[in-house]
Scaffold this active site. Structure first.
Site, short mmCIF file in Angstrom:
data_model
loop_
_atom_site.label_atom_id
_atom_site.label_comp_id
_atom_site.label_asym_id
_atom_site.label_seq_id
_atom_site.Cartn_x
_atom_site.Cartn_y
_atom_site.Cartn_z
N SER A 86 0.99 -1.19 -0.10
CA SER A 86 -0.19 0.00 0.06
C SER A 86 1.00 1.38 -0.11
O SER A 86 1.84 0.99 0.43
CB SER A 86 -1.13 0.09 1.19
OG SER A 86 -0.05 0.24 2.38
N ASP A 87 0.21 2.42 -0.33
CA ASP A 87 1.04 3.65 -0.22
C ASP A 87 0.84 4.07 1.45
O ASP A 87 0.24 3.29 1.97
CB ASP A 87 0.44 4.77 -1.12
CG ASP A 87 1.29 6.02 -1.31
OD1 ASP A 87 2.50 6.05 -0.40
OD2 ASP A 87 1.43 6.62 -2.28
N TRP A 88 1.40 4.97 1.79
CA TRP A 88 1.69 5.20 2.93
C TRP A 88 0.28 5.42 3.79
O TRP A 88 -0.47 6.29 3.31
CB TRP A 88 2.52 6.59 3.43
CG TRP A 88 2.69 7.04 4.62
CD1 TRP A 88 1.78 7.72 5.55
CD2 TRP A 88 3.93 7.07 5.42
NE1 TRP A 88 2.25 7.87 6.81
CE2 TRP A 88 3.81 7.61 6.66
CE3 TRP A 88 5.27 6.86 5.18
CZ2 TRP A 88 4.64 7.70 7.74
CZ3 TRP A 88 6.15 6.69 6.13
CH2 TRP A 88 5.83 7.23 7.24
N ALA A 89 -0.11 4.20 4.67
CA ALA A 89 -1.60 4.54 5.24
C ALA A 89 -2.75 4.59 4.36
O ALA A 89 -3.80 4.65 4.68
CB ALA A 89 -1.48 5.59 6.32
N SER A 90 -2.42 4.19 3.06
CA SER A 90 -3.57 4.38 2.07
C SER A 90 -4.70 3.31 2.43
O SER A 90 -5.68 3.47 1.99
CB SER A 90 -3.07 4.11 0.95
OG SER A 90 -2.82 2.72 0.54
#
Length: 581
Positions: free
Chosen positions: A280-284
């Site tokens: 995932s992207d940062w906290a996505s």
């Protein structure tokens, strides 16, 4: 004669067949090792492999979690001593001995900074992109980094969007070619080479189409356009052997990428045959809540895991909720098993099980002469000559030049966005390069006029104009500070910031020919400034060696060859405007 002609072809076929067999055998060995490990892992240890944290700073705190098998990857550790200490806990003290995957955003250079990706795209030369990524991989791997979140291959047609700087512009084919070259550069000839770092094409998919050029915003891309415009660069990266992929922040037609089974399972896995892992992207994953796609963090963990996101970056919903979701039957353990297989496969291919540690005593490769030379070549090729009325290259009749503008001697700013590790002390600015390389041929007068690109204090403009009046040619360096572009740095106004337009107007009034050099992270609306200038170079932030490169171009040692990878609007109201519309 006929036999003689056929034999080399036969030998080639035999060689290819042998290589294919060797690779199949190697893959089988890795798969067997994965299954052996998987059969011995507890559910908690499997979920731990799916958990990526950003360094907590405290080695003791991280070591406790690593020893329990609760961490699969760490980002933002760049000290090789610390990396080895953490890796030693994972390999020698945890029950399964599975090495960590150390990650970092190495976007257009680690220490030696190349032009931003949009600048590399302006070269239209995939060799530049591959060499830049190779240099970045050599330097980053020297401190233990084996995974980077690049290339960014979002198609972007709205220069208000700050992250246009990080990609290759508006064209699908150019982005496909340059992105594949970057993958090859990062990963080298083999992932298990200690200087290789796993690439991670991002953001999958459609993030660059953010509505209104506002970062993290929703997109509305129908499947036909998705397949024709936005997916091809990611498919090219898959064909180039990309080891990992990153989901994007945006939702498309209401479905966030981190919960989108169509793109992650149907397209990426089934259609393209991708067998690495998705992060995932940062906290996505957690950010699917404000998108309105999930009710809470537990729901987010369920939908992301079931959609095919193998590793979660920093938001911990997997660690907190996956075990309960499996007990409740909402996520099958087979889903977790498959995610862990994908993660372990890349760790094995990177050779981390055989060689988990970095050589702390290795001679430094940072800013190696050959790296600086490559960065200079890239910067020279990336410069776009937008206008020249015959003033360039500067002739021997030019005895005095006035160097002015806030970007003339701004070592940090010219490196551009996404530069966590570049040291401005190594940056060679235009002023310093012109003085060092051509100061014995011309008299150089320096007067900044403005302290920085957003400076509205016009007190120094008169001094800059006075300096210009004493010169044969004025070299004006304007543009954007690095912070004005990149993630979460979107703009509604694309004019030159601060009093830079006033500065250029004052220089033009002197009657002396003005050569304007723009350094920016996006196309700017500069029609007026172009008209006031005798010549214009446009640089998408050129990096460490931008100064010597532009100096050589100005004085004719290099010939400009850069091309526009993105359309320059005359005014913001035209956006989106792109050549293939």
């Amino acid at each position: 004669m006929r036999i003689g002609k056929i034999l080399p072809g036969c030998l080639l076929l035999l060689s290819l067949s042998s290589c294919s067999t060797m690779q199949e055998n190697k893959d089988k060995v890795i798969e067997n090792k994965i299954e052996t490990l998987l059969s011995k892992m507890t559910l908690e240890e499997k979920i731990g492999q799916m958990n990526q944290i950003s360094s907590l700073g405290n080695i003791e705190e991280m070591s406790v979690a690593i020893k329990k098998g609760e961490i699969g990857s760490i980002l933002n550790e760049i000290d090789p001593v610390r990396v080895n200490a953490l890796q030693r806990v994972a390999v020698e003290e945890s029950r399964m001995g599975i090495p960590l995957l150390i990650a970092r955003d190495v976007i257009h250079g680690f220490k030696t900074i190349f032009p931003i990706p949009l600048g590399q795209a302006a070269t239209f030369n995939p060799a530049v992109a591959e060499e830049g990524a190779r240099v970045a991989a050599i330097e980053a791997s020297a401190v233990g980094i084996r995974w980077t979140f690049a290339p960014m291959i979002d198609i972007a047609r709205d220069p208000r969007w700050g992250r246009i700087a990080e990609g290759c512009g508006e064209d699908t084919y150019l982005t496909s070619v340059m992105g594949a070259a970057m993958v090859k550069g990062f990963q080298g000839d083999s992932l298990n080479d200690p200087t290789a770092i796993a690439a991670c094409p991002k953001h999958f998919v459609g993030y660059g189409a953010a509505e209104g050029g506002r970062d993290y915003n929703s997109t509305f891309i129908p499947e036909r356009r998705l397949r024709n415009v936005y997916l091809p660069p990611f498919e090219a990266a898959a064909k180039a052997g990309a080891a990992t992929y990153m989901t994007s922040f945006n939702d498309n037609d209401g479905v966030p990428s981190s919960g989108n089974e169509f793109i992650l399972k149907q397209v990426l896995r089934k259609e393209w045959g991708f067998d690495g892992f998705v992060v995932s992207d940062w906290a996505s994953i957690k950010e699917m809540i404000p998108h309105g796609f999930v009710a809470d963090e537990k729901d987010a963990a369920m939908k992301a895991a079931n959609a095919g996101v193998d590793m979660e970056m920093v938001s911990y919903t997997y660690m907190t909720h996956l075990k309960d979701l499996i007990k409740e039957g909402k996520v099958k353990e087979d889903v977790v098993n498959e995610a862990v297989r994908n993660i372990l496969r890349i760790k094995f291919r990177l050779g981390l099980f055989e060689n988990p540690y970095v050589d702390e005593k290795r001679q430094s490769v940072m800013y190696a002469p050959e790296h600086l030379a490559a960065a200079k070549r890239a910067a020279a090729e990336s410069a776009i000559l937008l206008k020249n009325n015959g003033i360039l290259p500067l002739k021997e009749t030019v005895k005095t030049v006035a160097v002015v503008g806030p970007m003339a001697d701004a070592p940090y700013e010219q490196m551009g966005t996404w530069v966590f590790d570049g040291d401005k002390a190594y940056t060679q600015t235009p002023l310093k390069a012109i003085q060092a390389q051509y100061g014995d041929k011309v008299n150089v007068i320096y007067e900044a006029g403005l302290d920085f690109s957003r400076d509205k204090n016009t007190a120094g403009i008169a001094r800059a104009a006075a300096a210009a009046a004493r010169a044969d040619v004025v070299l004006a360096f304007v543009g954007e500070e690095s912070i004005l572009s990149g993630e979460a740095h979107c703009l509604a106004d694309l004019n030159l910031q601060g009093a830079q337009s006033d500065l250029l107007a004052a220089l033009a009034k002197t009657g002396k020919p003005v050569v304007t050099v723009v350094m920016a992270g996006r196309p700017l609306t500069i029609e007026k400034e172009v008209n006031q200038s005798a010549a214009v170079f446009y640089y998408f932030h050129p990096g460490t060696m931008g100064g010597p490169a532009i100096a050589d171009l100005l004085f004719g040692k290099e010939v400009p060859s850069g091309k526009t990878p993105v359309t320059f609007p005359k005014m913001v109201g035209q956006i989106p405007v792109y050549y293939s519309h």
